[in-house]
Scaffold this motif. Structure first.
Motif: not given
Length: 445
Positions: A403-409
């Motif tokens: 559940g981690h948010q990132s630009l890559l994700g």
């Protein structure tokens, strides 16, 4: 939820040992799994994607218990069978229109690639790897023909539009680098890295300790899901986990995932016997991709025994995901011709190692990514640039799983789903004709 079982219909069969492994000292693999264990996450596959996923999970939550299983030893799979390029720029921006949408797509591709390179750069620093394992030296593109020279000039114009640094090189300048006058032009881009792929993945695998456990020579025979979690069965043990990350590239289809969506393509490499560094002029270390897609990649490496040149060329569609002797023999003959064309004064050099490596492609060139079944996440279908795309997929899948948010994700979640392929007889004929046409168009490149 209803219990489901996904059984492997086949296991990986990689063929001849890659030359990269033959150049390294022997390594003792970690023990195979021989009992039942539990983990928060089990990762199937210890290549670029699986190792990156494990690394990212450990970064995000060091308390997570992670088990990695691989059917072979680390480095013998596809991640150890490429030519060792970590390329940060898209391959195809020189064709078609280059409007706002195309520029955004290219920027996203660059973000994906550089996320992977940045991971390896951090690991190289933390592990004190030398440049023989990870070298952020940039790469060249080279042209054998006038058409290839024009392609590099067009590519240069698009790189300028993206404000990406690069340098166009004339025939004399690229000859000073490569030690041969066979190339008509070159283009240097500084953001790529060159790696010894087997040493790289071994180096990552050997870093794991504590909450991350690796089990080599441990094929996954089945994945069972139920309301209580997942169980991955192996020949002599099993892993019970809350979540599964499938990092098996084309072998996802062996479990039924991506069925009818994946094209299984092999590429081939040959590595010369060692030669005295003075035999061929130019730089002692460099790597060059072809000006035309489906052309020939060339790389020069050096080691204690002398310098070597790698040739990678030929693409073949093999739905069985297992290369036979006929395909290897045909690729070997082509490599010998390609080498002689590029280094005519040194055609006497023999190839000491030859091997093949699998790629998984999709019709619309998107990864098989995300939660493909309840509790099962996929980081598969490299689409031909496994060093960066598979690594980035592993990072993004690990982030998605916790559940981690990132630009890559965000970029990965925005990808379309893989398109269905035509019926098998049509796709087999079409894939082979398409690859043959692309190689014909590449010509001498």
């Amino acid at each position: 939820m209803m219990a489901k079982t996904f059984r492997a219909s086949r296991l990986p069969a990689h063929g001849a040992e890659p030359g990269w492994a033959a150049l390294l000292p022997a390594r003792a693999p970690t023990p195979a799994l021989d009992r039942a264990i539990t983990a928060d996450v089990v990762i199937i596959g210890a290549g670029f994607a699986g190792l990156a996923a494990a690394t990212r999970l450990a970064q995000l939550d060091p308390t997570l218990s992670v088990a990695i299983i691989d059917a072979d030893v680390v480095g013998n799979g596809a991640s150890g069978r490429n030519s060792g390029f970590l390329i940060d720029l898209p391959h195809d921006i020189s064709s078609g229109n280059f409007g706002v949408d195309a520029a955004t797509k290219s920027r996203n591709e660059i973000t994906v690639a550089r996320s992977a390179i940045e991971l390896y750069a951090r690991l190289a620093q933390a592990s004190d790897w030398g440049k023989d394992i990870f070298d952020p030296c940039g790469k060249y593109s080279v042209a054998m023909t006038d058409a290839g020279k024009e392609h590099l000039a067009t590519y240069s114009a698009k790189l300028k539009a993206l404000d990406e640094p690069h340098q166009l090189l004339g025939a004399a300048e690229i000859a000073d680098i490569t030690g041969t006058r066979s190339f008509k032009a070159g283009l240097f881009t500084p953001g790529a890295a060159m790696v010894q792929p087997v040493a790289l993945v071994r180096g990552i695998a050997d870093r794991f300790k504590g909450s991350v456990s690796l089990f080599e020579r441990t094929p996954a025979l089945s994945i069972e899901t139920s309301s209580s979690g997942c169980t991955v069965k192996t020949p002599k043990g099993e892993v019970r986990a809350a979540k599964v990350i499938l990092a098996t590239n084309g072998h996802a289809e062996s479990f039924g995932f991506g069925s009818g969506e994946l094209l299984h393509v092999f590429t081939y490499a040959s590595l010369t016997e060692p030669f005295a560094p003075s035999l061929i002029g130019g730089l002692s270390k460099w790597g060059a991709t072809p000006a035309a897609p489906m052309g020939t990649t060339v790389r020069r490496i050096n080691e204690a025994a002398g310098d070597r040149i790698l040739i990678r060329s030929r693409y073949s569609y093999i739905p069985s995901i297992e290369v036979g002797a006929t395909a290897m023999k045909g690729a070997a003959k082509l490599h010998d011709r390609k080498f002689a064309d590029r280094f005519p004064d040194h055609r006497h050099l023999k190839m000491q190692y030859r091997w093949a490596g699998a790629m998984a492609l999709t019709w619309n060139t998107v990864p098989l990514f995300g939660e493909v079944e309840d509790r099962i996440f996929a980081a598969c279908a490299c689409n031909g640039i496994g060093g960066t795309k598979s690594t980035a997929a592993g990072i993004a899948t690990a982030e998605l799983a916790v559940g981690h948010q990132s630009l890559l994700g965000e970029i990965f979640r925005a990808f379309e789903k893989p398109q269905r392929l035509p019926p098998r007889p049509l796709v087999e004929v079409g894939a082979r004709l398409n690859l043959a046409m692309r190689e014909w168009r590449a010509g001498r490149e």
